[in-house]
Scaffold this active site. Sequence first.
Site, PDB file in Angstrom:
ATOM      1  N   ILE A   1       0.825  -1.212   0.000  1.00  0.00           N
ATOM      2  CA  ILE A   1       0.000   0.000   0.000  1.00  0.00           C
ATOM      3  C   ILE A   1       0.858   1.260   0.000  1.00  0.00           C
ATOM      4  O   ILE A   1       0.387   2.327  -0.394  1.00  0.00           O
ATOM      5  CB  ILE A   1      -0.958  -0.030   1.215  1.00  0.00           C
ATOM      6  CG1 ILE A   1      -2.159   0.875   0.992  1.00  0.00           C
ATOM      7  CG2 ILE A   1      -0.238   0.334   2.511  1.00  0.00           C
ATOM      8  CD1 ILE A   1      -3.276   0.676   2.009  1.00  0.00           C
TER       9      ILE A   1
ATOM     10  N   ASN B   1      11.430  -8.590   7.081  1.00  0.00           N
ATOM     11  CA  ASN B   1      11.619  -7.918   8.358  1.00  0.00           C
ATOM     12  C   ASN B   1      11.030  -8.792   9.456  1.00  0.00           C
ATOM     13  O   ASN B   1       9.925  -9.318   9.301  1.00  0.00           O
ATOM     14  CB  ASN B   1      10.924  -6.557   8.352  1.00  0.00           C
ATOM     15  CG  ASN B   1      11.515  -5.609   7.328  1.00  0.00           C
ATOM     16  OD1 ASN B   1      12.711  -5.636   7.077  1.00  0.00           O
ATOM     17  ND2 ASN B   1      10.677  -4.783   6.726  1.00  0.00           N
TER      18      ASN B   1
ATOM     19  N   HIS C   1       5.706 -12.317   5.993  1.00  0.00           N
ATOM     20  CA  HIS C   1       5.647 -11.821   4.615  1.00  0.00           C
ATOM     21  C   HIS C   1       7.035 -11.531   4.078  1.00  0.00           C
ATOM     22  O   HIS C   1       7.958 -11.215   4.821  1.00  0.00           O
ATOM     23  CB  HIS C   1       4.783 -10.561   4.517  1.00  0.00           C
ATOM     24  CG  HIS C   1       5.226  -9.427   5.406  1.00  0.00           C
ATOM     25  ND1 HIS C   1       4.931  -9.382   6.740  1.00  0.00           N
ATOM     26  CD2 HIS C   1       5.943  -8.305   5.151  1.00  0.00           C
ATOM     27  CE1 HIS C   1       5.434  -8.278   7.283  1.00  0.00           C
ATOM     28  NE2 HIS C   1       6.066  -7.608   6.333  1.00  0.00           N
ATOM     29  N   LEU C   2       7.139 -11.629   2.763  1.00  0.00           N
ATOM     30  CA  LEU C   2       8.325 -11.211   2.026  1.00  0.00           C
ATOM     31  C   LEU C   2       7.990  -9.949   1.252  1.00  0.00           C
ATOM     32  O   LEU C   2       6.893  -9.817   0.721  1.00  0.00           O
ATOM     33  CB  LEU C   2       8.750 -12.285   1.011  1.00  0.00           C
ATOM     34  CG  LEU C   2       9.143 -13.654   1.524  1.00  0.00           C
ATOM     35  CD1 LEU C   2       9.436 -14.573   0.336  1.00  0.00           C
ATOM     36  CD2 LEU C   2      10.360 -13.562   2.421  1.00  0.00           C
TER      37      LEU C   2
END
Length: 118
Positions: A31, A85, A98-99
């Site tokens: 986003i 992260n 997530h990547l």
Amino acid sequence: MSDCVFCMVANGEIPATIVFENETVIAFEDIAPQAPAHTLIIPRVHYAHVGDDVPDDVLLALMKAVPEVAAAKGVTESGYRVIMNTGRDGGQTVNHLHLHVIGGRRMAESMVTFTEGT
Ligand code: 5GP
Ligand code: ZN
């Protein structure tokens, strides 16, 4: 996890621009993109981070989605950076594994940047 934004994306409760998906993972546009190409890859099932007893097939599906996303975004030849992260010091803000697949511009040569303070 009913209060997890990425679970909401996976459930279709929050709209997202889907780049790639299969039965295990979904890739969608970040986003707040940090580069011309900035896509997130998540497992459909909620895991907080890579240390959260993630099954082998889910880890494999996340990595196998990377070149699919790169191709969809047109950065296979130009290259891209894959980032995960993890936790507070890793700068993780959404606690759903997530990547990030980021490309379309040259990245800083250093792999890491540091934030002053705690
Ligand atoms: P993190 O900092 O946890 O590694 O990355 C989380 C990423 O999720 C950020 O880059 C942020 O812009 C993105 N993000 C947060 N909320 C949403 C959302 O509701 N939809 C989408 N598409 N991306 C989001
Ligand atoms: Zn979640």
